[in-house]
Design a protein around this motif. Structure first.
Motif, PDB file in Angstrom:
ATOM      1  N   ILE A  30       0.833  -1.205   0.000  1.00 26.25           N
ATOM      2  CA  ILE A  30       0.000   0.000   0.000  1.00 26.25           C
ATOM      3  C   ILE A  30       0.866   1.252   0.000  1.00 26.25           C
ATOM      4  O   ILE A  30       0.596   2.210  -0.733  1.00 26.25           O
ATOM      5  CB  ILE A  30      -0.942  -0.023   1.224  1.00 26.25           C
ATOM      6  CG1 ILE A  30      -1.987  -1.139   1.068  1.00 26.25           C
ATOM      7  CG2 ILE A  30      -1.625   1.323   1.405  1.00 26.25           C
ATOM      8  CD1 ILE A  30      -2.885  -1.314   2.271  1.00 26.25           C
ATOM      9  N   ARG A  31       1.934   1.220   0.792  1.00 28.67           N
ATOM     10  CA  ARG A  31       2.812   2.403   0.874  1.00 28.67           C
ATOM     11  C   ARG A  31       3.463   2.695  -0.471  1.00 28.67           C
ATOM     12  O   ARG A  31       3.624   3.855  -0.858  1.00 28.67           O
ATOM     13  CB  ARG A  31       3.878   2.165   1.938  1.00 28.67           C
ATOM     14  CG  ARG A  31       4.729   3.391   2.232  1.00 28.67           C
ATOM     15  CD  ARG A  31       5.887   3.021   3.114  1.00 28.67           C
ATOM     16  NE  ARG A  31       6.660   4.208   3.503  1.00 28.67           N
ATOM     17  CZ  ARG A  31       7.903   4.166   3.889  1.00 28.67           C
ATOM     18  NH1 ARG A  31       8.536   3.009   3.958  1.00 28.67           N
ATOM     19  NH2 ARG A  31       8.548   5.252   4.231  1.00 28.67           N
ATOM     20  N   MET A  32       3.830   1.679  -1.214  1.00 32.80           N
ATOM     21  CA  MET A  32       4.438   1.891  -2.532  1.00 32.80           C
ATOM     22  C   MET A  32       3.467   2.591  -3.474  1.00 32.80           C
ATOM     23  O   MET A  32       3.844   3.514  -4.211  1.00 32.80           O
ATOM     24  CB  MET A  32       4.881   0.549  -3.119  1.00 32.80           C
ATOM     25  CG  MET A  32       6.067  -0.086  -2.420  1.00 32.80           C
ATOM     26  SD  MET A  32       6.499  -1.690  -3.121  1.00 32.80           S
ATOM     27  CE  MET A  32       6.897  -1.227  -4.795  1.00 32.80           C
ATOM     28  N   LEU A  33       2.193   2.186  -3.443  1.00 34.00           N
ATOM     29  CA  LEU A  33       1.189   2.826  -4.292  1.00 34.00           C
ATOM     30  C   LEU A  33       0.961   4.274  -3.879  1.00 34.00           C
ATOM     31  O   LEU A  33       0.852   5.175  -4.715  1.00 34.00           O
ATOM     32  CB  LEU A  33      -0.117   2.043  -4.215  1.00 34.00           C
ATOM     33  CG  LEU A  33      -0.143   0.663  -4.871  1.00 34.00           C
ATOM     34  CD1 LEU A  33      -1.423  -0.078  -4.511  1.00 34.00           C
ATOM     35  CD2 LEU A  33      -0.010   0.784  -6.384  1.00 34.00           C
ATOM     36  N   GLN A 133       0.126   0.311 -13.007  1.00 39.36           N
ATOM     37  CA  GLN A 133      -0.252  -1.000 -12.499  1.00 39.36           C
ATOM     38  C   GLN A 133      -1.702  -1.054 -12.044  1.00 39.36           C
ATOM     39  O   GLN A 133      -2.281  -2.129 -11.885  1.00 39.36           O
ATOM     40  CB  GLN A 133       0.673  -1.433 -11.355  1.00 39.36           C
ATOM     41  CG  GLN A 133       0.644  -0.534 -10.117  1.00 39.36           C
ATOM     42  CD  GLN A 133       1.682   0.543 -10.163  1.00 39.36           C
ATOM     43  OE1 GLN A 133       1.840   1.205 -11.175  1.00 39.36           O
ATOM     44  NE2 GLN A 133       2.407   0.732  -9.054  1.00 39.36           N
ATOM     45  N   VAL A 134      -2.304   0.130 -11.806  1.00 41.03           N
ATOM     46  CA  VAL A 134      -3.717   0.177 -11.400  1.00 41.03           C
ATOM     47  C   VAL A 134      -4.620   0.325 -12.610  1.00 41.03           C
ATOM     48  O   VAL A 134      -5.675  -0.320 -12.698  1.00 41.03           O
ATOM     49  CB  VAL A 134      -3.946   1.345 -10.416  1.00 41.03           C
ATOM     50  CG1 VAL A 134      -5.430   1.438 -10.035  1.00 41.03           C
ATOM     51  CG2 VAL A 134      -3.099   1.163  -9.172  1.00 41.03           C
ATOM     52  N   ARG A 135      -4.217   1.142 -13.567  1.00 41.96           N
ATOM     53  CA  ARG A 135      -5.075   1.426 -14.723  1.00 41.96           C
ATOM     54  C   ARG A 135      -5.406   0.172 -15.520  1.00 41.96           C
ATOM     55  O   ARG A 135      -6.494   0.050 -16.079  1.00 41.96           O
ATOM     56  CB  ARG A 135      -4.400   2.470 -15.615  1.00 41.96           C
ATOM     57  CG  ARG A 135      -5.303   3.005 -16.721  1.00 41.96           C
ATOM     58  CD  ARG A 135      -4.701   4.208 -17.421  1.00 41.96           C
ATOM     59  NE  ARG A 135      -3.407   3.894 -18.022  1.00 41.96           N
ATOM     60  CZ  ARG A 135      -2.250   4.395 -17.596  1.00 41.96           C
ATOM     61  NH1 ARG A 135      -2.231   5.222 -16.567  1.00 41.96           N
ATOM     62  NH2 ARG A 135      -1.124   4.073 -18.198  1.00 41.96           N
ATOM     63  N   ARG A 136      -4.461  -0.788 -15.574  1.00 40.71           N
ATOM     64  CA  ARG A 136      -4.724  -2.007 -16.333  1.00 40.71           C
ATOM     65  C   ARG A 136      -5.814  -2.873 -15.709  1.00 40.71           C
ATOM     66  O   ARG A 136      -6.352  -3.761 -16.362  1.00 40.71           O
ATOM     67  CB  ARG A 136      -3.442  -2.816 -16.485  1.00 40.71           C
ATOM     68  CG  ARG A 136      -2.920  -3.401 -15.172  1.00 40.71           C
ATOM     69  CD  ARG A 136      -1.668  -4.233 -15.387  1.00 40.71           C
ATOM     70  NE  ARG A 136      -1.139  -4.767 -14.143  1.00 40.71           N
ATOM     71  CZ  ARG A 136      -1.587  -5.865 -13.554  1.00 40.71           C
ATOM     72  NH1 ARG A 136      -2.575  -6.551 -14.110  1.00 40.71           N
ATOM     73  NH2 ARG A 136      -1.055  -6.288 -12.412  1.00 40.71           N
ATOM     74  N   TYR A 354     -10.270   2.548   0.910  1.00 33.74           N
ATOM     75  CA  TYR A 354     -10.929   1.294   0.508  1.00 33.74           C
ATOM     76  C   TYR A 354     -10.259   0.696  -0.728  1.00 33.74           C
ATOM     77  O   TYR A 354      -9.986  -0.510  -0.781  1.00 33.74           O
ATOM     78  CB  TYR A 354     -12.405   1.567   0.237  1.00 33.74           C
ATOM     79  CG  TYR A 354     -13.134   0.431  -0.446  1.00 33.74           C
ATOM     80  CD1 TYR A 354     -13.509  -0.709   0.266  1.00 33.74           C
ATOM     81  CD2 TYR A 354     -13.425   0.486  -1.801  1.00 33.74           C
ATOM     82  CE1 TYR A 354     -14.162  -1.764  -0.369  1.00 33.74           C
ATOM     83  CE2 TYR A 354     -14.078  -0.561  -2.431  1.00 33.74           C
ATOM     84  CZ  TYR A 354     -14.448  -1.683  -1.717  1.00 33.74           C
ATOM     85  OH  TYR A 354     -15.089  -2.725  -2.346  1.00 33.74           O
ATOM     86  N   ASN A 355      -9.978   1.526  -1.729  1.00 32.74           N
ATOM     87  CA  ASN A 355      -9.300   1.033  -2.930  1.00 32.74           C
ATOM     88  C   ASN A 355      -7.917   0.495  -2.600  1.00 32.74           C
ATOM     89  O   ASN A 355      -7.495  -0.549  -3.114  1.00 32.74           O
ATOM     90  CB  ASN A 355      -9.181   2.154  -3.966  1.00 32.74           C
ATOM     91  CG  ASN A 355     -10.480   2.418  -4.708  1.00 32.74           C
ATOM     92  OD1 ASN A 355     -11.389   1.597  -4.718  1.00 32.74           O
ATOM     93  ND2 ASN A 355     -10.577   3.582  -5.322  1.00 32.74           N
ATOM     94  N   LEU A 356      -7.186   1.208  -1.733  1.00 33.40           N
ATOM     95  CA  LEU A 356      -5.822   0.796  -1.400  1.00 33.40           C
ATOM     96  C   LEU A 356      -5.790  -0.538  -0.666  1.00 33.40           C
ATOM     97  O   LEU A 356      -4.841  -1.319  -0.834  1.00 33.40           O
ATOM     98  CB  LEU A 356      -5.146   1.876  -0.552  1.00 33.40           C
ATOM     99  CG  LEU A 356      -4.693   3.127  -1.307  1.00 33.40           C
ATOM    100  CD1 LEU A 356      -4.294   4.225  -0.330  1.00 33.40           C
ATOM    101  CD2 LEU A 356      -3.529   2.805  -2.239  1.00 33.40           C
TER     102      LEU A 356
END
Length: 367
Positions: A30-33, A133-136, A354-356
């Protein structure tokens, strides 16, 4: 052999804070995102601050601390600072050294108010969702929309006539106030505590409450929230917010589907979607009147004959998972801020959290 109790008396620690956090701890991913999104937002955050004067708390640390508050259901900023003082995991996530002094709760709140008053929360959400990495993971063709009531930080005793008449509550910290025989509405009354709050109820048989309406737009592939909004509580607010969110989220000129519950089955809304070349996957409101007549709808066989319509109605219910999480875990069932802008920021931060919570597992899943 029985061990002996050893008293802690060492003054120095020779283990890095980074080494104290387990390699497989879920907060690492989560921290990386979060840091990737905050790097993209760095210039935007810099524009909120002056180049002179005393340095404030870093906005990145304010945002990360706010996420921790949602992750761990911490009720107040004072409790958050208390946890930050002795919880090494919190210090590591926020970027605070082991020996660094934590901030005063009032100082933290005042510094964070600057971010709540700007549109940082929605920009943070958009930036996070646009990471490679999220958009895909996101669908660009199929969406769902819904709204939920969020109780305002104001009591019914504060809902008084706009002309200043009406008896105030009795003396004392929680004085009594009788509403018997008094007719109240948003046209004639206003909350003296939070003027942006509105008296509203979502259905027959439910109590009216001072509240806002929180709206969310969900993509249907992995049920991630891609846009949010908070509005005054009115009967048409959900449909109006849905049009705004889908227009600013979908790619220009791309035909998409939008799923919603029976509340969205209104002729004006369905027509507005079709004019925008958005396919309405709306649940049919087949209410039967007292005379036995079924309510008319514009959702016909052009839409319902496709398998995608059935799939959209099934998947759209997952948006309730987000609302349930932000209210129970995120603690947003009742706001702790006042005003429409701050309510939207607080709601959006909980949606980001919530998303994270869900993203690391989705990213790690093989495609």
């Amino acid at each position: 052999m029985r061990g002996t109790e050893e008293r802690s008396s060492e003054m120095f620690s020779y283990i890095r804070l980074e080494d104290r956090i387990a390699a497989a701890h879920p907060l690492r991913a989560i921290r990386m995102l979060v840091e990737a999104a905050l790097t993209e937002l760095s210039e935007r955050l810099a524009g909120l601050y002056s180049h002179t004067g005393r340095p404030s708390i870093a906005p990145e640390q304010l945002l990360k601390a706010s996420l921790l508050q949602a992750f761990f259901s911490i009720r107040s900023e004072r409790q958050l600072m208390e946890q930050m003082d002795y919880n090494l995991l919190f210090r590591w996530f926020v970027g605070l050294e082991m020996d660094a002094r934590v901030w005063d709760a009032s100082t933290f709140s005042k510094n964070r108010d600057r971010l709540l008053e700007a549109e940082v929360a929605r920009e943070f959400l958009v930036t996070l969702m646009n990471l490679g990495q999220v958009r895909r993971l996101l669908s660009s063709d199929h969406f769902s929309v819904d709204g939920t009531m969020i109780d305002a930080w104001a009591s019914m005793k504060s809902f008084r006539p706009r002309d200043g008449s009406g008896d105030p509550p009795g003396p004392g910290r929680n004085g009594e106030r009788s509403f018997r025989g008094e007719k109240r509405s948003n046209e004639t009354h206003i909350s003296t505590t939070d003027p942006d709050a509105r008296l509203f109820r979502k259905g027959d048989g439910q109590s009216s409450r001072l509240c806002y309406l929180g709206h969310a737009l969900m993509e249907n592939r992995h049920a991630l929230i891609v846009d949010t909004s908070v509005t005054h509580a009115t009967g048409t607010a959900e449909r109006e917010a849905a049009l705004v969110m889908i227009e600013r989220t979908r790619k220009p000129g791309r035909r998409v589907t939008l799923a919603g519950d029976r509340l969205f089955d209104a002729a004006s809304f369905v027509t507005a979607l079709r004019e925008r070349e958005i396919t309405p996957h709306i649940a049919i409101n087949g209410t039967v009147s007292k005379l036995g007549k079924v309510r008319k709808t514009l959702i016909d066989r052009r839409t319902t004959r496709h398998d995608g319509y059935v799939a959209s109605l099934r998947i759209r219910k997952r948006i309730e998972e987000a609302f349930g999480w932000v209210k129970t875990v995120g603690g947003i069932a009742r706001l702790k801020v006042r005003g429409l802008a701050r309510a939207e920021a607080a709601f959006t931060f909980r949606i980001i959290a919530y998303n994270l919570v869900r993203l690391p597992k989705l990213i790690a899943k093989p495609t």
